[in-house]
Write an enzyme that holds these catalytic residues in place. Structure first.
Site, PDB file in Angstrom:
ATOM      1  N   ASP A 104      41.295  42.271  34.521  1.00 22.15           N
ATOM      2  CA  ASP A 104      42.183  41.876  33.420  1.00 22.15           C
ATOM      3  C   ASP A 104      41.901  40.429  33.036  1.00 22.15           C
ATOM      4  O   ASP A 104      41.486  39.637  33.884  1.00 22.15           O
ATOM      5  CB  ASP A 104      43.657  41.944  33.853  1.00 22.15           C
ATOM      6  CG  ASP A 104      44.090  43.358  34.171  1.00 22.15           C
ATOM      7  OD1 ASP A 104      43.451  44.291  33.686  1.00 22.15           O
ATOM      8  OD2 ASP A 104      45.077  43.496  34.920  1.00 22.15           O
TER       9      ASP A 104
HETATM   10  N1  URA Z   1      44.088  45.832  38.962  1.00 17.54           N
HETATM   11  C1  URA Z   1      44.754  45.164  38.005  1.00 17.54           C
HETATM   12  O1  URA Z   1      45.929  45.413  37.755  1.00 17.54           O
HETATM   13  N2  URA Z   1      44.091  44.203  37.338  1.00 17.54           N
HETATM   14  C2  URA Z   1      42.811  43.871  37.580  1.00 17.54           C
HETATM   15  O2  URA Z   1      42.282  42.974  36.936  1.00 17.54           O
HETATM   16  C3  URA Z   1      42.140  44.577  38.580  1.00 17.54           C
HETATM   17  C4  URA Z   1      42.799  45.567  39.255  1.00 17.54           C
END
Ligand code: URA
Length: 242
Positions: A104
């Protein structure tokens, strides 16, 4: 002369994973010696046949592999249609790099970048099930003590139910340390990688993620690489990944 299937040639040249390459072929984007090829399974000789994709000849660049410690605020796609900085911008290379999987925009930590389409496919396909380990700072309700946090994290072992009725597969989680009355650093290891999965899992137990960092992917560890820095993978690491 050795011949290989056309989709493998495209993957070897780093154009796309083998599966995506099949899509390019059936969509009529690939020519061999000037002839459009739309049937899967045609065989080509890399030394003798002239292969083009979207009219451009295949380039057999040397394969390169980098590990980046992604900072928050950077998107983990190869290009961003809103013009934001991407992980590829942080790793200058003349090869056409693509990130392996996603983090993310607000997450930090380990992300691999490579021009090896085959490896990208293998590392991101669910059937290969590479572990991904995260460290998350989580916020829990004020009246939870450490035992309650531990009990909540144990639910991950059986797989919790997430948004849209999807059930997460079993995952391991434990407290690393308590940061304040209602904040804990926890370690979570997943065997799959759905969008926002860690955040959703933490939400499912009534807590929320404040910070999220990936520290391991399969056999590759982030180690003490500083945030925003990158390094090439070692030969030994590349071997382990394959
Ligand atoms: N899980 C998430 O919620 N975000 C990420 O960036 C990676 C795994």
């Amino acid at each position: 002369m050795t011949k290989i299937v056309l989709q493998k040639a495209l993957a070897l040249a780093g154009v796309a994973s083998r599966r995506r390459a099949e899509g390019l072929i059936t969509a009529g984007r690939v020519k061999v010696n000037g002839q459009l090829v739309t049937k899967l399974g045609s065989r080509v000789a890399l030394e003798a046949d002239k292969i083009t994709v979207h009219g451009k000849p295949l380039l057999f660049e040397p394969k390169v592999y980098f590990l980046l410690h992604k900072p928050a605020g950077i998107v983990s796609t190869a290009r961003d249609d809103r013009g934001r900085k991407t992980v590829v911008d942080l790793v200058p290379s003349k090869e056409r790099l693509v990130p392996v999987g996603r983090l993310d925009v607000n997450s930090t930590g380990l992300i691999l970048l490579t021009n090896d389409g085959e490896l990208t496919y293998e590392l991101t396909h669910p059937k290969f099930e590479h572990d991904k380990e995260y460290e998350a700072l989580i916020q829990v309700p004020h009246d939870w003590d450490k035992k309650r946090v531990e009990a909540a994290l144990k639910k991950f072992v059986h797989g919790v139910r997430l948004a849209h009725g999807f059930k997460a597969s079993p995952a391991q989680a434990k407290i690393l340390n308590q940061k304040s009355n209602d904040r804990y650093w926890v370690s979570i290891t997943l065997h799959e990688g759905r969008k926002h999965q860690v955040r959703q899992m933490i939400n499912s137990i009534g807590a929320s993620v404040v910070e999220l960092k990936r520290v391991r992917m399969g056999p590759i560890n982030l180690g003490d690489l500083a945030i925003g820095k990158y390094r090439p993978l070692t030969e030994a690491e590349i071997k382990l990944l394959k």
